[in-house]
Structure formats: structure tokens, C-alpha cells
Design a protein around this motif. Structure first.
Motif, PDB file in Angstrom:
ATOM      1  N   ARG A  52       5.209   7.727  -2.890  1.00  0.00           N
ATOM      2  CA  ARG A  52       3.998   8.538  -2.744  1.00  0.00           C
ATOM      3  C   ARG A  52       3.673   9.290  -4.031  1.00  0.00           C
ATOM      4  NH1 ARG A  52       4.210  12.756   2.030  1.00  0.00           N
ATOM      5  NH2 ARG A  52       4.609  10.781   3.124  1.00  0.00           N
ATOM      6  N   ARG A  96       5.911   4.107   5.144  1.00  0.00           N
ATOM      7  CA  ARG A  96       5.800   5.192   6.117  1.00  0.00           C
ATOM      8  C   ARG A  96       5.359   4.656   7.484  1.00  0.00           C
ATOM      9  NH1 ARG A  96       2.686   7.873   3.387  1.00  0.00           N
ATOM     10  NH2 ARG A  96       0.687   7.448   4.392  1.00  0.00           N
ATOM     11  N   ASN A  97       4.417   3.727   7.467  1.00  0.00           N
ATOM     12  CA  ASN A  97       3.928   3.169   8.722  1.00  0.00           C
ATOM     13  C   ASN A  97       4.936   2.243   9.392  1.00  0.00           C
ATOM     14  OD1 ASN A  97       1.498   4.503   8.251  1.00  0.00           O
ATOM     15  ND2 ASN A  97       0.600   2.746   7.173  1.00  0.00           N
ATOM     16  N   LYS A  98       5.784   1.596   8.592  1.00  0.00           N
ATOM     17  CA  LYS A  98       6.769   0.652   9.122  1.00  0.00           C
ATOM     18  C   LYS A  98       8.150   1.293   9.260  1.00  0.00           C
ATOM     19  CE  LYS A  98       3.832  -2.797   9.066  1.00  0.00           C
ATOM     20  NZ  LYS A  98       3.355  -3.464  10.301  1.00  0.00           N
ATOM     21  N   ARG A  99       8.209   2.611   9.270  1.00  0.00           N
ATOM     22  CA  ARG A  99       9.486   3.322   9.286  1.00  0.00           C
ATOM     23  C   ARG A  99      10.365   2.894  10.464  1.00  0.00           C
ATOM     24  NH1 ARG A  99       7.628   8.117   9.204  1.00  0.00           N
ATOM     25  NH2 ARG A  99       8.151   8.798   7.084  1.00  0.00           N
ATOM     26  N   SER A 108       0.834  -1.193   0.000  1.00  0.00           N
ATOM     27  CA  SER A 108       0.000   0.000   0.000  1.00  0.00           C
ATOM     28  C   SER A 108       0.872   1.248   0.000  1.00  0.00           C
ATOM     29  CB  SER A 108      -0.917   0.004   1.232  1.00  0.00           C
ATOM     30  OG  SER A 108      -0.148  -0.006   2.415  1.00  0.00           O
ATOM     31  N   GLY A 152       1.057   3.737   2.003  1.00  0.00           N
ATOM     32  CA  GLY A 152       1.614   4.160   3.280  1.00  0.00           C
ATOM     33  C   GLY A 152       2.364   3.074   4.024  1.00  0.00           C
ATOM     34  N   TYR A 153       2.666   1.959   3.349  1.00  0.00           N
ATOM     35  CA  TYR A 153       3.307   0.826   4.037  1.00  0.00           C
ATOM     36  C   TYR A 153       4.675   1.209   4.610  1.00  0.00           C
ATOM     37  CZ  TYR A 153       5.786  -3.577   4.680  1.00  0.00           C
ATOM     38  OH  TYR A 153       6.540  -4.595   5.209  1.00  0.00           O
TER      39      TYR A 153
END
Length: 253
Positions: free
Chosen positions: A233, A189-192, A184, A186-187
Motif C-alpha cells: 500500500r 487485502r481482498n483475498k486475505r 491491484s 487492494g488484491y
């Protein structure tokens, strides 16, 4: 079974053609490197001699060590020099299954992946390697004389340069994964946080646990990771809102 094999045959021939071209490019680049191997080896020795000026030359303890080492170094540098060709051939293998506008990305992808790879090579050789060698040679003293072997030293340098070049491909790989729609938007970004930990561990392993070199590698990789998020993005494949479209159709019905 036969039908499946017949269906795969064109892809098999195309894959073989691309692999042959990659192998030929690596061999030709390795031969070119070997023509100037003495100058290249002298250039590779400069960081070590700068880190420990008292060291004037390296040693080899087996009769075939210098010859085999020169061949291995030529092949490794052949891979480095032919990297743009490798990327281009790999991309052209998958290009027939892509849209026309995606095929036009080939030149851009080859350029940026090669640029990142070269950036990692330059960064490792001119920034990380001198500091790493200074740390290792700091153990030398009145009771401890360093006698680096030619084969081990050149293999260490070549592998580190190659590893850093591959590590700097992080934005390219993140872009490709996002472009293919495998994750996805935002993957990353979320798993940074988790990937930052993985980057520190990778930097620690690549620099053999030397703290200064670990920091010097970690921060550029953090920046490259953020660039990968930005590219994903901007250029990532946007998925169609299937559920919204379905709900709208149901409302119309």
C-alpha cells in the motif's frame, strides 16, 4: 529469427554472468561450512539431545552416509549463507530495465529479504524445531527405542530451516509483485481469507502436521502477510488513471 537471437544475446550473457557468480558464491560458502562441519553437526544435534536426553548419539547404517550427509549439509548451508548474494545478483539482472530510483532500491531489498530469510531460519531452529522434536520423541518408551539416523535427521533439519527461511519471504514477494504492478493495490487485502487458509496449509505441511508447531508458524506468517499488505500500500506502483484522463480529454474536445 537471427535478429531475435542477436537481440537476446546481451541478456543471455548477462544472465550467464549472474548465474556463474551465484554458483561461485554458493560453492565458496559450502567449502567454508565444510571446514567447520563437525562443530556445525554437533550444534544441529543439540535440539534433538535436549528433546530426548537419553539419546547420546546418532547412527549411520551405510559406509558413505556420513560423508554424503556432510556434503549435502554443506551445500544447503552454503545456499543459506550466500542468500544475500543470490538476491543481489537476481536483482541486478533485472535492474537495467528499471528506472533510476528503482535501481537504488537494490540495497534495501537485499537487506530486508536477507533479514526476513535469516529471521525464518532463526525462528525455525530455536522456536519450532525444539517443540517439534519433543513431540516426535514423546513416542519413545519402554517398548520403543528411538535410533535416529544421521543422514535423515540432518537432512530434515536443514530442509525445514531452508523452508522456513523461504516462507518468511512472504512480505518481500508481496512487495515485489505490488511494485511491479502485477496486481491491484487492494488484491492481497481482498483475498486475505484465502491466503490465510493457504498459510495454515503451508504451516501444516512444513511442520509435518504437528498442531503446536503449525500454530507457532501460522501466526508469524499472518503478521508477515499483513506487513506485505502494508508495504504494498505504501510503496506499490501507482497506476495512472487512464480512463479519467481520457474522459477529461474528451470533455475538452
Amino acid at each position: 529469427m537471427n535478429a531475435a537471437l542477436e537481440h537476446f544475446a546481451p541478456h543471455h550473457k548477462e544472465l550467464r554472468k549472474r548465474l556463474v557468480r551465484i554458483i561461485i558464491s554458493i560453492v565458496l560458502a559450502a567449502c567454508l561450512v565444510y571446514l567447520f562441519i563437525d562443530q556445525i553437526v554437533a550444534f544441529f544435534m543439540m535440539p534433538l539431545f535436549s528433546a530426548y536426553p537419553a539419546l547420546q548419539k546418532l547412527v549411520y547404517t551405510r559406509l558413505t552416509e556420513a560423508f554424503i550427509t556432510y556434503l549435502k549439509l554443506s551445500m544447503l548451508l552454503g545456499v543459506v549463507l550466500s542468500f544475500p548474494v543470490v538476491v543481489y545478483q537476481a536483482w541486478m539482472f533485472v535492474a537495467p530495465g528499471l528506472m533510476d530510483h528503482e535501481r537504488r532500491l537494490a540495497k534495501i531489498i537485499v537487506f530486508w529479504s536477507s533479514f526476513l530469510f535469516l529471521g525464518g531460519v532463526v525462528f525455525s531452529f530455536f522456536i519450532v524445531l525444539p517443540r517439534l522434536l519433543a513431540f516426535f520423541m514423546s513416542y519413545a518408551g519402554p517398548n520403543l527405542q528411538p535410533l535416529p539416523r544421521l543422514g535423515l535427521y540432518l537432512t530434515f533439519v536443514a530442509r525445514m530451516v531452508l523452508a522456513f527461511g523461504i516462507a518468511f519471504e512472504i512480505p518481500f514477494l508481496m512487495f515485489m509483485i505490488s511494485r511491479a504492478g502485477l496486481v491491484s493495490a487492494g488484491y492481497f487485502r481482498n483475498k486475505r481469507f484465502y491466503y490465510y487458509i493457504a498459510i495454515v496449509v503451508l504451516a501444516f505441511l512444513l511442520t509435518a502436521g504437528e498442531p503446536t508447531a503449525t500454530v507457532l508458524l501460522s501466526f508469524p506468517l499472518f503478521g508477515l502477510y499483513e506487513i506485505g499488505i502494508l508495504l504494498g500500500r505504501i510503496f506499490g506502483r501507482k497506476k495512472k488513471p487512464v480512463e479519467d484522463a481520457g474522459s477529461q480529454n474528451s470533455k475538452k474536445g
